[in-house]
Design an enzyme around this catalytic site. Structure first.
Site, PDB file in Angstrom:
ATOM      1  N   THR A 342      35.519  43.419  46.338  1.00 54.94           N
ATOM      2  CA  THR A 342      36.729  44.229  46.493  1.00 54.94           C
ATOM      3  C   THR A 342      37.071  44.864  45.150  1.00 54.94           C
ATOM      4  O   THR A 342      37.031  44.202  44.116  1.00 54.94           O
ATOM      5  CB  THR A 342      37.915  43.378  47.009  1.00 54.94           C
ATOM      6  N   HIS A 395      35.980  25.724  46.906  1.00 64.54           N
ATOM      7  CA  HIS A 395      35.582  24.574  46.099  1.00 64.54           C
ATOM      8  C   HIS A 395      34.980  23.447  46.946  1.00 64.54           C
ATOM      9  O   HIS A 395      34.433  22.476  46.407  1.00 64.54           O
ATOM     10  CB  HIS A 395      36.802  24.051  45.323  1.00 64.54           C
TER      11      HIS A 395
END
Length: 424
Positions: A342, A395
């Protein structure tokens, strides 16, 4: 007569919202001509006529939700000839029963008069009417703050407590055929007006998915910065020849896409997704490019980016961006990406933490290029074109070491753009 039905939209889409009718009731249509535009969670879809004829019996209006298989209108084949028959029958019936027609006219007139009387009654919610009856308040004396003259419970309470007794002047009723307004001005406090705008189906979907991404993933973001000097020099040297040979400009996105592919090959866990208790490591490189369209953010996908040249990537990104602007993106254009880039820099963003495009586990954020003093060594400082880059990652399957190393790899590849040609 042939029914116009909502067709199968896509495997994951079972309903849509009527955006607009492209034809009016009574219009002559030909096979293949678009009749109505539907807004779905991902793209807008046009429903076309499957027969020649005249469009009749439109059953839904803009803003209505429709499901696959719903009948939304009809097409009368043959057009005027068929539609003329009922008119002829009605004319015959008129001659046969003038007395009945006169009686019906009187009934209709009485009904119309009753409707006019009813229209003089204040418009109020059931709760407001109940409260007014309990307190013995005449609703016509209650000052409604609603711009359309609707009396609400708070208006009745305010009147009962000795608030303004000035009679509200309700707004004129909209015509029955008029569609619902997309926005309304709500004057809770006349000095602080607000506007209520219904969210589009796509905006609701975007909001839902972004919240789900934050609630589902253990999302973290790591940052680095890139010295864009070398890329700028390559673009300055090659841009004219590149455009002459390929018909597209040599932009920054092809460099970043190539760098992302190179880094993903070294860190495959970032090109993956979680399914249950398994990691699905993707051996392909379909890179989503976030594009800000009028209806909201969309992420069309550049397929097999690892197999494309710089020119191929620029052409594909240009084609997808144009389709997004003209609302021509298909569901296939948006499905199946493995990683997303992006570029907030085109809007001037200096730094941001992009949100994951679930079920992907990584997204790279680009930012605006700014000239900043950079220490070349202990003795020298130079002004360099610098860009901050950000990697948001899940994560749960990507460790901090991998994320930082991934971003460092991208930095190294971009600062030595010739190395991108050697990435296999």
């Amino acid at each position: 007569m042939f029914d116009v039905k909502v067709p199968e939209l896509a495997e994951s889409i079972s309903e849509g919202t009527v955006a607009q009718w492209l034809k009016k009731e009574g219009d002559t249509v030909v096979k293949g001509e678009d009749l109505v535009e539907l807004e779905t969670d991902k793209v807008n879809i046009e429903i076309s006529a499957e027969r020649d004829g005249v469009l009749k019996n439109i059953k839904v209006e803009p803003g209505d939700t429709v499901a696959v298989g719903d009948i939304i209108a009809s097409i009368i084949e043959g057009g005027a000839s068929e539609s003329a028959e009922p008119a002829a029958e009605e004319k015959t019936e008129e001659k046969a029963a003038p007395t009945q027609q006169k009686q019906e006219s009187v009934v209709e007139k009485d009904a119309a008069e009753e409707e006019v009387k009813a229209s003089d009654r204040p418009i109020a919610s059931p709760a407001a009417r109940k409260l007014a009856r309990e307190k013995g308040i005449d609703l016509s004396e209650v000052n409604a703050r609603d711009p359309l003259g609707r009396v609400r419970t708070e208006d009745v309470k305010r009147h009962a407590e000795g608030g303004s007794t000035e009679k509200a002047v309700p707004a004129s009723k909209p015509a029955a055929s008029a569609s619902k307004p997309a926005a309304s001005v709500e004057e809770v406090n006349p000095e602080k007006p607000v506007e209520r705008v219904k969210m589009s189906r796509r905006r609701q979907t975007i909001a839902k998915r972004l919240v789900e991404a934050q609630q589902t993933a253990a999302m973290l973001t790591t940052f680095n910065e890139v010295d864009m000097t070398a890329i700028n020099e390559v673009r300055a040297r090659r841009k004219d020849k590149f455009y002459e040979q390929n018909g597209v400009k040599l932009g920054y996105m092809s460099f970043f896409t190539k760098a992302v592919v190179g880094a993903l090959k070294k860190f495959p866990a970032i090109n993956a997704e979680i399914q249950g208790d398994e990691m699905v490591l993707k051996k392909f490189y379909d890179i989503g490019i976030a594009v800000g369209a009028e209806e909201g953010l969309v992420v069309p996908v550049v397929r097999n980016a690892d197999r494309l040249s710089f020119a191929g990537i620029e052409k594909e990104i240009g084609n997808l961006a144009e389709k997004a602007r003209s609302k021509k993106l298909s569901l296939e254009d948006l499905q199946g990406g493995s990683f997303t880039i992006t570029n907030g820099g085109i809007f001037g963003s200096m730094l941001s933490t992009p949100i994951l495009n679930a079920p992907q586990v990584g997204i790279l954020g680009m930012h605006t290029i700014q000239w900043r003093p950079v220490a070349i060594d202990k003795e020298r400082m130079e002004n360099r074109p610098m860009m901050y880059i950000a990697l948001s990652y899940d994560h749960r399957i990507v460790d901090g070491k991998e994320a930082v190393s991934f971003l460092t790899t991208i930095k190294s590849l971009l600062e030595d753009p010739e190395s991108l040609l050697l990435e296999g």
